[in-house]
Design a protein around this motif. Structure first.
Motif, PDB file in Angstrom:
ATOM      1  N   LEU A 187       0.856  -1.182   0.000  1.00  0.00           N
ATOM      2  CA  LEU A 187       0.000   0.000   0.000  1.00  0.00           C
ATOM      3  C   LEU A 187       0.891   1.230   0.000  1.00  0.00           C
ATOM      4  N   SER A 188       0.735   2.091  -1.007  1.00  0.00           N
ATOM      5  CA  SER A 188       1.657   3.217  -1.099  1.00  0.00           C
ATOM      6  C   SER A 188       1.041   4.398  -1.824  1.00  0.00           C
ATOM      7  N   ALA A 189       1.557   5.578  -1.488  1.00  0.00           N
ATOM      8  CA  ALA A 189       1.144   6.791  -2.199  1.00  0.00           C
ATOM      9  C   ALA A 189       1.832   6.877  -3.541  1.00  0.00           C
ATOM     10  N   LYS A 190       2.838   6.054  -3.736  1.00  0.00           N
ATOM     11  CA  LYS A 190       3.556   6.061  -5.006  1.00  0.00           C
ATOM     12  C   LYS A 190       2.755   5.311  -6.059  1.00  0.00           C
ATOM     13  N   GLY A 191       2.504   5.958  -7.169  1.00  0.00           N
ATOM     14  CA  GLY A 191       1.737   5.308  -8.220  1.00  0.00           C
ATOM     15  C   GLY A 191       2.554   4.991  -9.450  1.00  0.00           C
ATOM     16  N   GLN A 192       3.875   5.248  -9.381  1.00  0.00           N
ATOM     17  CA  GLN A 192       4.714   5.005 -10.540  1.00  0.00           C
ATOM     18  C   GLN A 192       4.750   3.520 -10.887  1.00  0.00           C
ATOM     19  N   GLU A 193       4.810   3.257 -12.187  1.00  0.00           N
ATOM     20  CA  GLU A 193       4.801   1.888 -12.679  1.00  0.00           C
ATOM     21  C   GLU A 193       5.927   1.054 -12.082  1.00  0.00           C
ATOM     22  N   GLN A 194       7.132   1.658 -11.945  1.00  0.00           N
ATOM     23  CA  GLN A 194       8.274   0.889 -11.453  1.00  0.00           C
ATOM     24  C   GLN A 194       8.086   0.460 -10.005  1.00  0.00           C
ATOM     25  N   ASP A 195       7.355   1.255  -9.217  1.00  0.00           N
ATOM     26  CA  ASP A 195       7.107   0.878  -7.832  1.00  0.00           C
ATOM     27  C   ASP A 195       6.165  -0.313  -7.747  1.00  0.00           C
ATOM     28  N   LYS A 196       5.146  -0.320  -8.612  1.00  0.00           N
ATOM     29  CA  LYS A 196       4.223  -1.454  -8.636  1.00  0.00           C
ATOM     30  C   LYS A 196       4.958  -2.725  -9.039  1.00  0.00           C
ATOM     31  N   ILE A 197       5.761  -2.616 -10.105  1.00  0.00           N
ATOM     32  CA  ILE A 197       6.488  -3.793 -10.584  1.00  0.00           C
ATOM     33  C   ILE A 197       7.470  -4.289  -9.535  1.00  0.00           C
ATOM     34  N   ARG A 198       8.156  -3.364  -8.859  1.00  0.00           N
ATOM     35  CA  ARG A 198       9.105  -3.777  -7.822  1.00  0.00           C
ATOM     36  C   ARG A 198       8.392  -4.530  -6.705  1.00  0.00           C
ATOM     37  N   GLY A 199       7.264  -3.976  -6.248  1.00  0.00           N
ATOM     38  CA  GLY A 199       6.534  -4.629  -5.163  1.00  0.00           C
ATOM     39  C   GLY A 199       6.082  -6.034  -5.522  1.00  0.00           C
ATOM     40  N   LEU A 200       5.569  -6.204  -6.723  1.00  0.00           N
ATOM     41  CA  LEU A 200       5.097  -7.515  -7.165  1.00  0.00           C
ATOM     42  C   LEU A 200       6.263  -8.464  -7.417  1.00  0.00           C
ATOM     43  N   SER A 201       7.376  -7.923  -7.913  1.00  0.00           N
ATOM     44  CA  SER A 201       8.525  -8.761  -8.233  1.00  0.00           C
ATOM     45  C   SER A 201       9.172  -9.359  -6.988  1.00  0.00           C
ATOM     46  N   ILE A 202       9.106  -8.657  -5.875  1.00  0.00           N
ATOM     47  CA  ILE A 202       9.757  -9.160  -4.657  1.00  0.00           C
ATOM     48  C   ILE A 202       8.840 -10.041  -3.820  1.00  0.00           C
ATOM     49  N   GLY A 203       7.626 -10.280  -4.318  1.00  0.00           N
ATOM     50  CA  GLY A 203       6.790 -11.248  -3.625  1.00  0.00           C
ATOM     51  C   GLY A 203       5.440 -10.789  -3.141  1.00  0.00           C
ATOM     52  N   ALA A 204       5.099  -9.503  -3.363  1.00  0.00           N
ATOM     53  CA  ALA A 204       3.758  -9.050  -2.983  1.00  0.00           C
ATOM     54  C   ALA A 204       2.728  -9.689  -3.909  1.00  0.00           C
ATOM     55  N   ASP A 205       1.546  -9.943  -3.377  1.00  0.00           N
ATOM     56  CA  ASP A 205       0.465 -10.523  -4.173  1.00  0.00           C
ATOM     57  C   ASP A 205      -0.370  -9.449  -4.863  1.00  0.00           C
ATOM     58  N   ASP A 206      -0.353  -8.250  -4.301  1.00  0.00           N
ATOM     59  CA  ASP A 206      -1.192  -7.186  -4.842  1.00  0.00           C
ATOM     60  C   ASP A 206      -0.592  -5.844  -4.453  1.00  0.00           C
ATOM     61  N   TYR A 207      -1.043  -4.785  -5.135  1.00  0.00           N
ATOM     62  CA  TYR A 207      -0.516  -3.444  -4.918  1.00  0.00           C
ATOM     63  C   TYR A 207      -1.664  -2.460  -5.042  1.00  0.00           C
ATOM     64  N   MET A 208      -1.823  -1.593  -4.044  1.00  0.00           N
ATOM     65  CA  MET A 208      -2.841  -0.550  -4.110  1.00  0.00           C
ATOM     66  C   MET A 208      -2.205   0.807  -3.858  1.00  0.00           C
ATOM     67  N   THR A 209      -2.728   1.815  -4.538  1.00  0.00           N
ATOM     68  CA  THR A 209      -2.190   3.169  -4.445  1.00  0.00           C
ATOM     69  C   THR A 209      -3.128   4.057  -3.642  1.00  0.00           C
ATOM     70  N   LYS A 210      -2.571   4.836  -2.715  1.00  0.00           N
ATOM     71  CA  LYS A 210      -3.352   5.817  -1.965  1.00  0.00           C
ATOM     72  C   LYS A 210      -3.680   7.004  -2.873  1.00  0.00           C
ATOM     73  N   PRO A 211      -4.861   7.623  -2.718  1.00  0.00           N
ATOM     74  CA  PRO A 211      -5.967   7.205  -1.848  1.00  0.00           C
ATOM     75  C   PRO A 211      -6.654   5.971  -2.412  1.00  0.00           C
ATOM     76  N   PHE A 212      -7.226   5.165  -1.520  1.00  0.00           N
ATOM     77  CA  PHE A 212      -7.815   3.903  -1.941  1.00  0.00           C
ATOM     78  C   PHE A 212      -9.221   3.751  -1.367  1.00  0.00           C
ATOM     79  N   SER A 213      -9.976   2.873  -1.976  1.00  0.00           N
ATOM     80  CA  SER A 213     -11.311   2.547  -1.504  1.00  0.00           C
ATOM     81  C   SER A 213     -11.198   1.468  -0.424  1.00  0.00           C
ATOM     82  N   VAL A 214     -11.761   1.732   0.744  1.00  0.00           N
ATOM     83  CA  VAL A 214     -11.703   0.754   1.828  1.00  0.00           C
ATOM     84  C   VAL A 214     -12.418  -0.529   1.431  1.00  0.00           C
ATOM     85  N   SER A 215     -13.547  -0.418   0.753  1.00  0.00           N
ATOM     86  CA  SER A 215     -14.290  -1.609   0.349  1.00  0.00           C
ATOM     87  C   SER A 215     -13.473  -2.452  -0.632  1.00  0.00           C
ATOM     88  N   GLU A 216     -12.735  -1.776  -1.527  1.00  0.00           N
ATOM     89  CA  GLU A 216     -11.903  -2.525  -2.467  1.00  0.00           C
ATOM     90  C   GLU A 216     -10.739  -3.189  -1.737  1.00  0.00           C
TER      91      GLU A 216
END
Length: 233
Positions: free
Chosen positions: A80-109
């Motif tokens: 979960l991060s305020a960073k929305g850059q593509e490279q941050d999403k790819i880095r998070g998923l590449s190191i083992g995260a299952d999902d990535y969400m960018t702030k602000p986010f929907s609590v229900s989602e």
């Protein structure tokens, strides 16, 4: 009860996430830093999922994710991060995260994604407890052991995250069939998932590193250009 670790240094956001998890019938464990979170992860029973903010004091969320994955392939992890850059999403998923969400986010989602992750973890725990005895899936020298939730290659175990395991299940049940990325996305992340389809590509790259003898020249997880991927024995 499903147990979720929330690691977020901003108290208002952490408490809001934790409150909504509890209202949804889950147990929420809170930590304001990675250093505070690590001892909580060692407690038993363990956490089913973790929500990790990237910008933490001390060790950041990416490093925490990597640390968790060294010893635990089964816990579901959402970055979960305020960073929305593509490279941050790819880095998070590449190191083992299952999902990535960018702030602000929907609590229900966020809750929907946590619940989807926990269903995967719960299915794994049920199999290990003997609640069901699914048959192993065999493809050439590979065996997908659905009881232990592990992939065997020539008899040697390959540890997979729950997302990776489900992708392999989809492949093994559709050998030689070209699967469009959207089908993999819906089959693994669920019908109501509205994340980026690139999450499939990142997980495929991660799987190739584990499965293929030469990941840059895959023999089993093949790309169907402009469409998706195909599994070959």
């Amino acid at each position: 009860m499903v147990k979720v670790l929330v690691v977020e240094d901003e108290a208002s956001i952490r408490e809001m996430i934790a409150l909504n998890l509890r209202l949804a019938g889950m147990e929420a464990v809170e930590a304001d830093s990675a250093e505070a979170a690590l001892p909580l992860l060692e407690q038993r029973p363990g956490c089913d999922a973790a929500i990790l903010d990237v910008m933490l004091p001390g060790m950041n969320g990416f490093s925490l994710c990597e640390t968790i994955r060294r010893t635990d392939q089964k816990i579901g992890i959402i970055i979960l991060s305020a960073k929305g850059q593509e490279q941050d999403k790819i880095r998070g998923l590449s190191i083992g995260a299952d999902d990535y969400m960018t702030k602000p986010f929907s609590v229900s989602e966020l809750l929907a994604r946590v619940e989807a992750l926990c269903r995967r973890v719960g299915r794994s725990a049920g199999a290990e407890a003997g609640e069901q005895a699914p048959a192993s899936l065999v493809s050439g020298s590979f065996v997908l052991d659905e009881n232990r939730r592990v992939l065997l290659k020539a008899g040697k175990p390959i540890e997979l995250t729950q997302v990776e395991f489900q992708i392999m299940e989809l492949f093994f049940r559709n050998p030689g069939v070209a699967l469009v990325r959207e089908r993999i996305l819906k089959g693994v992340w669920g019908e109501n998932y509205f994340g980026d389809v690139k999450i499939v590509d990142v997980n495929i790259r991660r799987l190739r590193m584990k499965v293929e003898d030469e990941p840059s020249h895959p023999a089993h997880i093949l790309t169907v250009w402009g469409y998706g991927y195909r599994w070959e024995e």
